[in-house]
Design an enzyme around this catalytic site. Sequence first.
Site, PDB file in Angstrom:
ATOM      1  N   LYS A  86      17.771 -17.289  66.463  1.00 16.62           N
ATOM      2  CA  LYS A  86      18.419 -16.698  67.634  1.00 16.62           C
ATOM      3  C   LYS A  86      19.066 -17.803  68.459  1.00 16.62           C
ATOM      4  O   LYS A  86      18.496 -18.881  68.634  1.00 16.62           O
ATOM      5  CB  LYS A  86      17.357 -15.955  68.452  1.00 16.62           C
ATOM      6  CG  LYS A  86      17.814 -15.329  69.752  1.00 16.62           C
ATOM      7  CD  LYS A  86      16.645 -14.590  70.400  1.00 16.62           C
ATOM      8  CE  LYS A  86      16.939 -14.122  71.815  1.00 16.62           C
ATOM      9  NZ  LYS A  86      15.779 -13.438  72.434  1.00 16.62           N
TER      10      LYS A  86
ATOM     11  N   ASP B 207       9.705 -13.262  69.973  1.00 15.11           N
ATOM     12  CA  ASP B 207      10.820 -14.196  70.168  1.00 15.11           C
ATOM     13  C   ASP B 207      10.249 -15.470  70.792  1.00 15.11           C
ATOM     14  O   ASP B 207       9.867 -15.474  71.964  1.00 15.11           O
ATOM     15  CB  ASP B 207      11.876 -13.597  71.099  1.00 15.11           C
ATOM     16  CG  ASP B 207      12.658 -12.459  70.459  1.00 15.11           C
ATOM     17  OD1 ASP B 207      12.101 -11.801  69.551  1.00 15.11           O
ATOM     18  OD2 ASP B 207      13.803 -12.221  70.871  1.00 15.11           O
TER      19      ASP B 207
ATOM     20  N   LYS C 251      20.489 -13.697  65.415  1.00 15.13           N
ATOM     21  CA  LYS C 251      20.647 -12.955  66.665  1.00 15.13           C
ATOM     22  C   LYS C 251      21.362 -13.816  67.705  1.00 15.13           C
ATOM     23  O   LYS C 251      20.754 -14.712  68.287  1.00 15.13           O
ATOM     24  CB  LYS C 251      19.287 -12.515  67.208  1.00 15.13           C
ATOM     25  CG  LYS C 251      19.380 -11.780  68.554  1.00 15.13           C
ATOM     26  CD  LYS C 251      18.003 -11.379  69.057  1.00 15.13           C
ATOM     27  CE  LYS C 251      18.063 -10.804  70.470  1.00 15.13           C
ATOM     28  NZ  LYS C 251      16.716 -10.413  70.977  1.00 15.13           N
TER      29      LYS C 251
END
Length: 303
Positions: free
Chosen positions: A203, A140, A239
Amino acid sequence: MTTTELHGFLHGLPGVDQVGAEERAARLASRSIKMSAKAEAIDLAISMVDLTTLEGADTAGKVRALCAKAVHPDPSDPSVPKVAAVCVYPDMVDVAVGALRGTGVGVASVATAFPSGRAPLEAKLADTRAAVAAGASEIDMVIDRGAFLSGDYGTVFEQIVAVKDACGDAHLKVILETGELATLDNVRRASWLAMRAGADFIKTSTGKISPAATLPVTLVMLEAVRDYRAATGRQVGVKPAGGIRTTKDAIKYLVLVNETAGPDWLTPDWFRLGASSVLNDLLMQRRKLSTGVYSGPDYFTLD
């Protein structure tokens, strides 16, 4: 693609009707679902959770305990699905990998100077390579919002490309930190930029600032991945992270996914919930549906 071409492409995207996006998100969030569908939605939401600990006081023991919960969210009920992944800092990846080996639960690691994203590219790449070498299956990364907001899209694009290359076989989730992007137009531009640079997931947030995930922002990101697949044939996941605390919240996001991107995204492979605190509420509501008895929050372990 040159910096000039990238700028032209991003600013040539259709503008976002903010009022319309907010109204559509609110309308979808107000939908009710049948009790049988609710039970399925709860299990699906559990399977999409990225169980996360990102604190300076994290210890190996805490990470192992979190991994045990990821595999058996409710030890008294083996029918509860395991979560999608456990997310930790790079120095805890080896601990998580050891605890989760053979379980099918992924290990994600925040890298690239999380949560600020402000570090030399060499440091971001070293961070990424170290996490992957330790066994992380997902990275991430957080974009440089200062560069993005100043219009330096080329730098953001090139950094994502470089980090994606450093990931090797690991999937790359690109964190936009939408709470700092100010407008839904910027959210759309950042989404397309990240996808064109090679993101496997986009995300919303680090969870370290407010606002984090919101339904209108996630709506815009879901529209982006839908349109990107239509244009390129490549599917990218989404996400939302931060601020999702209740079963009701989680189900709102599942409805949003189904009605915006479509059912192809309704799997942990393409949609995740970055919301550790929601897991206990999902477990409580699941037990209530199956037994008729409501178990209080003290029944489940705290993360």
